[in-house]
Design an enzyme around this catalytic site. Sequence first.
Site, PDB file in Angstrom:
ATOM      1  N   SER A 135     -27.284 -11.189   3.200  1.00 14.22           N
ATOM      2  CA  SER A 135     -28.191 -12.338   3.097  1.00 14.22           C
ATOM      3  C   SER A 135     -28.721 -12.515   1.681  1.00 14.22           C
ATOM      4  O   SER A 135     -28.956 -13.630   1.237  1.00 14.22           O
ATOM      5  CB  SER A 135     -29.352 -12.164   4.082  1.00 14.22           C
ATOM      6  OG  SER A 135     -28.880 -12.232   5.412  1.00 14.22           O
ATOM      7  N   GLU A 367     -22.301 -17.781   7.365  1.00 14.17           N
ATOM      8  CA  GLU A 367     -22.705 -18.949   6.561  1.00 14.17           C
ATOM      9  C   GLU A 367     -24.217 -18.973   6.344  1.00 14.17           C
ATOM     10  O   GLU A 367     -24.831 -20.028   6.235  1.00 14.17           O
ATOM     11  CB  GLU A 367     -22.250 -20.271   7.226  1.00 14.17           C
ATOM     12  CG  GLU A 367     -20.805 -20.306   7.703  1.00 14.17           C
ATOM     13  CD  GLU A 367     -19.790 -20.293   6.585  1.00 14.17           C
ATOM     14  OE1 GLU A 367     -20.008 -19.552   5.617  1.00 14.17           O
ATOM     15  OE2 GLU A 367     -18.774 -20.990   6.695  1.00 14.17           O
TER      16      GLU A 367
END
Length: 389
Positions: A135, A367
């Site tokens: 992340s 994503e």
Amino acid sequence: MTATIDPGLDEDARVIAETAAAFAAKKIAPHALDWDERHHFPVDVLREAAELGMAAIYCSEDVGGSGLTRLDGVRIFEQLAHADPAVGAFLSIHNMCTWMIDKYGTDEQRREFVPRLASMEFVASYCLTEPGAGSDAAALATRAVRDGDEYVLTGVKQFISGAGTSDVYVVMARTGGSGPKGISAFIVDRDAPGVSFGAQERKMGWHAQPTAQVILDGVRVPASRLLGGQEGIGFGIAMNGLNGGRLNIAASSLCGAQAAFDRAAAYVADREAFGGKLIDEPTIRFTLADMATALHTSRLMLHDAARALDNDAPDKVERCAMAKRYVTDACFTVADQALQLHGGYGYLAEYGLEKILRDLRVHRILEGTNEIMRVVVGRSVAAKATSAG
């Protein structure tokens, strides 16, 4: 069975959606369970999709792209995902890489790579995530050091869809200092000396596409493969690519869930228990009503975000993040409810519900995790509130 096509579409949009629906119904849906069971990556079928313009959907026509809109792309991925979310999702990743080269590449890069990606002579993979940088993508450690007319790349990329099979890898690597401004993007060939791949990951879902590490051990890349011909712009390229990627993954969740809903509605309409059809039970109808509402709101939010990206709206990043977070969460729940409505049969592989559930689960992670989507939206909300104050 195909995903519903909006009867209000204009002729061009309807033809695009119908073409994708027909292809998915004939070439993908009949094989989805088999590909999942065998862990088969259907590159030959993807190349047939490319012949219909589905491998460079929103890329420029002068280099072989289809020149369509993001909203067209969303509708295409809805149809593909109704047949098999895992296959549709990989094609989304390939499209993202192709668009990045078309949008940000030099004229030489565009003309060398985009036509071959549009035909899927070359299959592409996106390499951002690392074992220690998921992340927090701006903390990536893969390095690219300039050496004359080449860059030397060293590092490891994690969770790369298509790794080992794809021909081209769009790799984010650090050419400067810490943070996003030190990151550049490179186009790397699979067969370049020093490129290798880890063992195939054993995954919960997405069995119809390979996933592995991409290992870069002193890989020499010509300076002409620096995407855009400029250092320090790679993080921006990666993030802008993800805006569209998030929409397509949300579309894959939407119509994976739509397929599960369609099967569940047909099942309870036919199944009898306690002296009547299951669909006549009020609690069953309430569940179906909630599922239908979630699908409808997901589609509205997704299409709204696609229009924002097409129109380069000031809040396009926020709306793409909202859509990705909401749609992937809501549609996973719909798929889970569809399995529940099947009772014990939903747990059996032959009914296809458990496959959809497994495939959709990862959409809430990739994503940009849905927690990061909340960070993106929350940052935007805070900025507006601070500005207004």
